[in-house]
Write an enzyme that holds these catalytic residues in place. Structure first.
Site, PDB file in Angstrom:
ATOM      1  N   HIS A  30      26.836   3.053 -39.342  1.00  0.00           N
ATOM      2  CA  HIS A  30      27.683   2.108 -38.665  1.00  0.00           C
ATOM      3  C   HIS A  30      28.421   1.137 -39.737  1.00  0.00           C
ATOM      4  O   HIS A  30      28.194   0.901 -40.656  1.00  0.00           O
ATOM      5  CB  HIS A  30      26.475   1.338 -38.075  1.00  0.00           C
ATOM      6  N   SER A  75      31.360  -3.236 -33.586  1.00  0.00           N
ATOM      7  CA  SER A  75      30.107  -3.718 -33.107  1.00  0.00           C
ATOM      8  C   SER A  75      29.986  -4.510 -32.087  1.00  0.00           C
ATOM      9  O   SER A  75      30.442  -4.434 -30.954  1.00  0.00           O
ATOM     10  CB  SER A  75      29.345  -3.852 -34.387  1.00  0.00           C
ATOM     11  N   ASP A 116      25.087   6.642 -36.715  1.00  0.00           N
ATOM     12  CA  ASP A 116      24.849   5.324 -36.250  1.00  0.00           C
ATOM     13  C   ASP A 116      23.887   5.412 -35.162  1.00  0.00           C
ATOM     14  O   ASP A 116      24.006   6.113 -34.000  1.00  0.00           O
ATOM     15  CB  ASP A 116      26.288   4.827 -35.607  1.00  0.00           C
TER      16      ASP A 116
END
Length: 307
Positions: free
Chosen positions: A280, A153, A249
């Protein structure tokens, strides 16, 4: 005193500037071997501060070990290498890939906006190349010719920008053997198909809290198509890169676009890894899932592809 910004369950920012962060379960380091590895926390720079958690695999072999520098996610505003999900994931990576993992605890926004995270994580690379490997017994087996930058991320975003800084500085003694960006957090002012107004509320809020005041999502930190002022990149020297995306995601389209961007820059070795049906950072919440096992196997193959 009132709340001026909030990501429910993670962070609250108050009108006087104070910040409250909410954390999931924390894992304490273990200096004795458990699950095939041991771990401890070290200080890289006490003044900022920057720290890290080291994971060392149990091995009878004294051969040099590859090193993974890992940068956690959290939209630049929260997250920690001490979170149980990260501790378990990185400990397993350390064991399965027989590598040393150095997971960096960098300063967070909004108190420390970008580029603070980039500066801290780049400093961790510099520390490893100089004081770290020489001054810490746990790093005595570190092979500085095989250093991998990895993150998820926002941490994957940091991987990209730290690599650019390493290429620009040319001062580090380490050799970057590759990058692994897991569900990278990028964006732009332009909306993509998956980025509906409702779905991107949290993402937009995090960018607003982490980008320099007055910047929009076309700032170079967010939009990888935007060059940082004054920095030229020799893309022929950009390391081999794995880009991981998850089918469910919101950020998956950005990851696919990033892979295409590197290919247009003629980066020599770029691979996209897709996990269908996964959300995610699924690996933080489902450590025993087949998809997480597959991710570990892919990382092992990437780290040891030239052995």
């Amino acid at each position: 005193m009132s709340i001026v910004a909030e990501i429910p369950g993670f962070i609250q920012i108050f009108s006087d500037g104070t910040v409250t962060r909410f954390s999931p379960e924390i894992a304490q380091p273990s200096p004795v071997v458990s699950r095939g590895y041991k771990s401890k926390d070290i200080v890289i720079n006490p003044l900022k501060p920057i720290s890290a958690r080291i994971f060392l695999p149990q091995t009878a072999d004294s051969a040099p070990l590859p090193v993974v520098l890992y940068f956690h996610g959290g939209g630049f505003c929260f997250g920690s290498t001490t979170w149980l999900g990260y501790h378990y994931f990185l400990g397993t990576l350390c064991t399965k890939s027989q590598c040393i993992v150095l997971s960096v605890e960098y300063r967070l926004a909004p108190e420390h906006r970008i580029p603070a995270a980039y500066e801290d994580c780049h400093e961790a690379v510099t520390w490893l190349s100089s004081k770290g490997s020489a001054g810490d017994e746990w790093l005595s087996q570190a092979d500085l010719r095989r250093v991998f930058l990895m993150g998820d991320s926002a941490g994957a975003n940091i991987v990209h920008h730290v690599c650019l800084r390493v290429l620009s500085s040319k001062a580090e003694k380490v050799k970057i053997g590759g990058l692994s960006l897991i569900h990278p957090y990028f964006g732009s002012e332009e909306r993509l198909e998956k980025e509906s107004t409702e779905a991107t509320k949290v993402s937009d809020a995090l960018w607003q809290l982490s980008l320099p005041v007055g910047s929009n999502r076309d700032h170079f930190a967010c939009n990888f198509e935007t060059a940082e002022d004054g920095k030229e990149v020799d893309w022929s020297k950009f390391p081999a890169t794995l880009v991981h995306v998850a089918g469910e995601d919101l950020l998956s389209q950005r990851g696919v676009m990033y892979e295409g961007f590197l290919k247009r820059k003629a980066v020599k070795e770029v691979e996209l890894v897709l996990q269908e049906g996964q959300p995610h950072v699924y690996f933080l919440f489902s450590p025993e899932d087949a998809a997480t096992t597959s991710l570990h196997e892919k990382l092992y193959q990437f780290i040891h592809r030239l052995d």
